[in-house]
Enzyme design. Structure first.
Site, PDB file in Angstrom:
ATOM      1  N   GLU A  93       3.520  -4.047  41.250  1.00 41.25           N
ATOM      2  CA  GLU A  93       2.482  -4.810  40.544  1.00 41.25           C
ATOM      3  C   GLU A  93       2.402  -6.207  41.150  1.00 41.25           C
ATOM      4  OE1 GLU A  93       3.284  -5.360  36.371  1.00 41.25           O
ATOM      5  OE2 GLU A  93       1.622  -6.774  36.199  1.00 41.25           O
ATOM      6  N   HIS A 101      21.504 -10.813  23.708  1.00 37.48           N
ATOM      7  CA  HIS A 101      20.117 -10.450  23.389  1.00 37.48           C
ATOM      8  C   HIS A 101      19.974  -8.928  23.337  1.00 37.48           C
ATOM      9  CE1 HIS A 101      18.200 -14.434  23.942  1.00 37.48           C
ATOM     10  NE2 HIS A 101      19.199 -14.634  24.775  1.00 37.48           N
ATOM     11  N   GLY A 111       0.459  -4.951  33.693  1.00 43.77           N
ATOM     12  CA  GLY A 111       1.847  -4.520  33.506  1.00 43.77           C
ATOM     13  C   GLY A 111       1.891  -3.206  32.741  1.00 43.77           C
ATOM     14  N   ASP A 170       7.051  -8.166  32.313  1.00 42.45           N
ATOM     15  CA  ASP A 170       6.616  -6.827  32.747  1.00 42.45           C
ATOM     16  C   ASP A 170       7.795  -5.947  33.133  1.00 42.45           C
ATOM     17  OD1 ASP A 170       3.911  -7.187  32.315  1.00 42.45           O
ATOM     18  OD2 ASP A 170       3.555  -8.011  34.312  1.00 42.45           O
ATOM     19  N   GLY A 182      19.583 -18.005  17.490  1.00 41.76           N
ATOM     20  CA  GLY A 182      19.566 -17.562  16.086  1.00 41.76           C
ATOM     21  C   GLY A 182      20.969 -17.279  15.560  1.00 41.76           C
ATOM     22  N   GLN A 220      23.772 -19.076  17.028  1.00 43.31           N
ATOM     23  CA  GLN A 220      24.412 -20.394  17.062  1.00 43.31           C
ATOM     24  C   GLN A 220      23.989 -21.223  15.840  1.00 43.31           C
ATOM     25  OE1 GLN A 220      23.225 -21.923  20.913  1.00 43.31           O
ATOM     26  NE2 GLN A 220      24.546 -20.511  22.033  1.00 43.31           N
ATOM     27  N   GLY A 250      -3.648  -6.479  31.061  1.00 44.40           N
ATOM     28  CA  GLY A 250      -2.720  -5.354  30.889  1.00 44.40           C
ATOM     29  C   GLY A 250      -2.362  -4.632  32.174  1.00 44.40           C
ATOM     30  N   GLU A 272      23.947 -29.049  22.300  1.00 44.15           N
ATOM     31  CA  GLU A 272      22.609 -29.013  22.899  1.00 44.15           C
ATOM     32  C   GLU A 272      21.685 -30.027  22.215  1.00 44.15           C
ATOM     33  OE1 GLU A 272      21.098 -24.997  23.129  1.00 44.15           O
ATOM     34  OE2 GLU A 272      19.122 -25.649  23.800  1.00 44.15           O
ATOM     35  N   CYS A 327      21.022 -14.964  19.757  1.00 40.40           N
ATOM     36  CA  CYS A 327      21.376 -16.068  20.644  1.00 40.40           C
ATOM     37  C   CYS A 327      21.304 -17.417  19.916  1.00 40.40           C
ATOM     38  CB  CYS A 327      20.519 -16.031  21.905  1.00 40.40           C
ATOM     39  SG  CYS A 327      21.351 -16.837  23.290  1.00 40.40           S
ATOM     40  N   GLN A 331     -17.428  -5.203  40.696  1.00 43.39           N
ATOM     41  CA  GLN A 331     -17.940  -5.047  42.074  1.00 43.39           C
ATOM     42  C   GLN A 331     -17.507  -6.228  42.937  1.00 43.39           C
ATOM     43  OE1 GLN A 331     -22.200  -4.205  42.232  1.00 43.39           O
ATOM     44  NE2 GLN A 331     -22.103  -3.365  40.177  1.00 43.39           N
ATOM     45  N   GLU A 351      17.695  -7.274  22.188  1.00 43.01           N
ATOM     46  CA  GLU A 351      16.297  -6.847  22.351  1.00 43.01           C
ATOM     47  C   GLU A 351      15.972  -6.361  23.755  1.00 43.01           C
ATOM     48  OE1 GLU A 351      17.303  -9.999  21.866  1.00 43.01           O
ATOM     49  OE2 GLU A 351      16.039 -11.455  22.909  1.00 43.01           O
TER      50      GLU A 351
END
Ligand code: GLN
Length: 540
Positions: free
Chosen positions: A141, A515, A18, A71, A388, A390, A16, A410, A386, A192, A517
């Site tokens: 990072e 996209h 990121g 990230d 999904g 097509q 974790g 494709e 995308c 350490q 999202e």
């Protein structure tokens, strides 16, 4: 004058870093500073676009069309900013620039060497990113863990920056503390050792963030402080959290911002994470579930199941569910299942909604087609992203418009009905094997059709969304498909590219070539995900 905070990992990856970077950035932003964050990936790939998602996780696409690490998406969501492609670098990218400069005689006849020229290029990029973002504080990072051969030159860049401006550069070591079940005690030794490795490259961490299953107790903190040469107040406990969004609050409870600001010689300008805490309260109050199935194929690695590949989709669903005070109950299902066991399709009725995210290639596609047919007929809310989209167009062509052999180039370029075909400007690139960074990438405008679900969701006509694809809906079939009932709800402003399709007589069937999202925010869910969840809650 920008301040720089390097985040490096100890003991192992995947704990974790990121989230820690994004959380520290969020806390500092809430103190009134202009904060940006960047990611260094130590592999040779120039970008994340050419990597298998199962190996690397989601490829996150920026506004300006860079194919980056997931990230970067976490930074965008936490900080509520758009991150530029300058905030992402890989070893490949750094070497590419140095070699180009050498070819252009920009080193003035000097012998170009790994040290110092590579770290110098890294520093140039960090400073450029900070300048473009106008960052007062830049988080950097560094991927991988200390001691790896691969990230040594990036650590060297950090060391050089620190040596020059010791008061402006800070190092945070994010390290893992195991609690072996047979011992029953949290062990500090690996941390350490990680600290020693960092010391051996000339870096003393300013803060050690202890990632563990449970909080670090005082004896553990004292031990780390003593053996790693830091103040006990600089050992910060970062236990596992129910959600990544809890982490800023958890870290701030430990007083992390006070320590960081003091070391950087800065003073907080604002008080706290007020809005963030209000958002978390809403998350905690979300009890009634909304059940969503995400159907993809990049889930399994050996005996383990991963969901990292779809992280932005998952976060979008969560943000949208919390918006309605619903608990997101997400299920990952492998589309290949429905090819082998079609009788399992009926289990889809158990969900309030189904999402098919982006993807590539042949594997699992027939399963996705079967799923789409099922949700279309059974009127289960569907969001396609995308691939999904097509595949939804292909399903519609096959089973509604009567084009039985409909397909995408494709999968089968010889199909008589290429509902989805390659974009003209992509053809040559693929022929020449120019795959890297050449898809239709980044933000493009889209115009929405009045009266559609999409138009209602966005509440405006003109939108802009991020893309990552080579294929598109074939315009030769537009008439035939729309006559059969398909709605073209969004297109490029010149009307050449179909960007959104919808269906009539269905509670929610929306599929996008872009996209969405990539643009969700915890406190501002993406409009299409929001409306999808609204429909899912409303019931089938
Ligand atoms: N494989 C499809 C294309 O290249 C879809 C890509 C995606 O889902 N991101 O067009």
């Amino acid at each position: 004058m920008t301040k720089y905070i390097f985040i490096v990992g100890g003991v192992m990856s995947g704990v974790g870093k990121g989230t820690a970077s994004a959380s520290i950035a969020k806390i500092l932003q809430s103190k009134g500073f202009r904060v940006s964050a960047m990611k260094i990936d130590p592999y040779i790939n120039v970008d994340a676009g050419t990597m298998n998602p199962v190996e690397h996780g989601e490829v996150f696409v920026t506004e300006d069309g860079d194919e980056t690490d997931q990230d970067i998406g976490t930074y965008e969501r936490f900080l509520d900013i758009d991150v530029n492609s300058t905030n992402y670098m890989t070893t490949g990218r750094v070497y590419q620039t140095v070699i180009e400069k050498e070819r252009n005689l920009e080193y003035g006849g000097k012998c170009v060497e790994v040290v110092p020229h590579i770290p110098e290029e890294v520093i140039r990029r960090i400073k450029k990113a900070a300048k473009i973002a106008r960052a007062e504080i830049m988080m950097i990072e560094v991927g991988g863990t200390v001691g790896e051969y691969q990230n040594a030159l990036f650590l060297e860049a950090g060391r050089m920056m620190h040596q020059k401006n010791p008061h402006d550069v800070l190092f945070v070591l994010v390290s893992y503390l195991p609690v072996p079940s047979k011992i029953g005690e949290m062990k500090t030794k690996p941390t350490q050792n990680a600290n020693q490795l960092l010391n051996s490259v000339g870096i003393q961490p300013d803060i050690i963030l202890g990632r563990a299953e449970c909080p670090l107790d005082e004896p553990r903190k004292r031990k780390i402080a003593m053996f790693c040469n830091v103040d006990v107040k600089d050992v910060i406990s970062a236990p596992d959290a129910d959600s990544v969004y809890e982490v800023p609050v958890n870290l701030e409870k430990e007083g992390i911002s006070k320590r960081i600001l003091k070391k950087l010689g800065l003073r907080a300008r604002k008080k706290d994470l007020k809005e963030w805490r209000a958002f978390l309260r809403k998350v905690h109050e979300s009890e009634k579930p909304v059940r969503i199935a995400v159907i993809g194929k990049y889930f399994s690695t050996g005996d383990f199941t991963l969901s990292d590949v779809y992280i932005s989709v998952i976060e979008s669903l969560k943000h949208a569910a919390w918006h309605f005070k619903r608990k997101p109950e997400l299920h990952w299902l492998n589309s290949e299942l429905y090819e082998k066991e079609p009788e399992r399709l009926k289990d889809l009725s158990l969900y309030d909604g189904v999402v098919i995210p982006g993807g590539f290639g042949t594997r699992g596609v027939e399963g996705k087609i079967a799923v789409i047919k099922y949700v279309r007929e059974k009127k289960i809310p569907y969001l396609g992203l995308c691939y999904g989209m097509q595949i939804a167009a292909i399903e519609f062509a096959r089973h509604v418009a009567g084009l039985r052999s409909a397909n995408t180039a494709e999968i089968d370029a010889s199909s008589p009905h290429l509902i989805v075909h390659i974009m003209p400007d992509q053809e040559g690139l693929v022929r020449q094997k120019k795959y890297g960074g050449t898809m239709r990438l980044g933000a493009y405008p889209c115009v929405l059709k009045p009266g559609t679900i999409s138009r209602g969701a966005y509440g405006k006509k003109n939108i802009s969304e991020r893309h990552r694809h080579r294929y598109e809906l074939n315009n030769a079939y537009r008439d035939q498909l729309t006559k059969a009932g398909l709605i073209i709800a969004g297109t490029s402003p010149d009307n050449k590219l179909v960007e959104i399709i919808e269906l009539k007589n269905h509670p929610f069937f929306v599929a996008t070539q872009f996209h969405p999202e990539f643009k969700t925010r915890p406190m501002a869910p993406h409009p299409l995900f929001r409306e999808f969840i609204r429909a899912a809650i409303r019931g089938k």
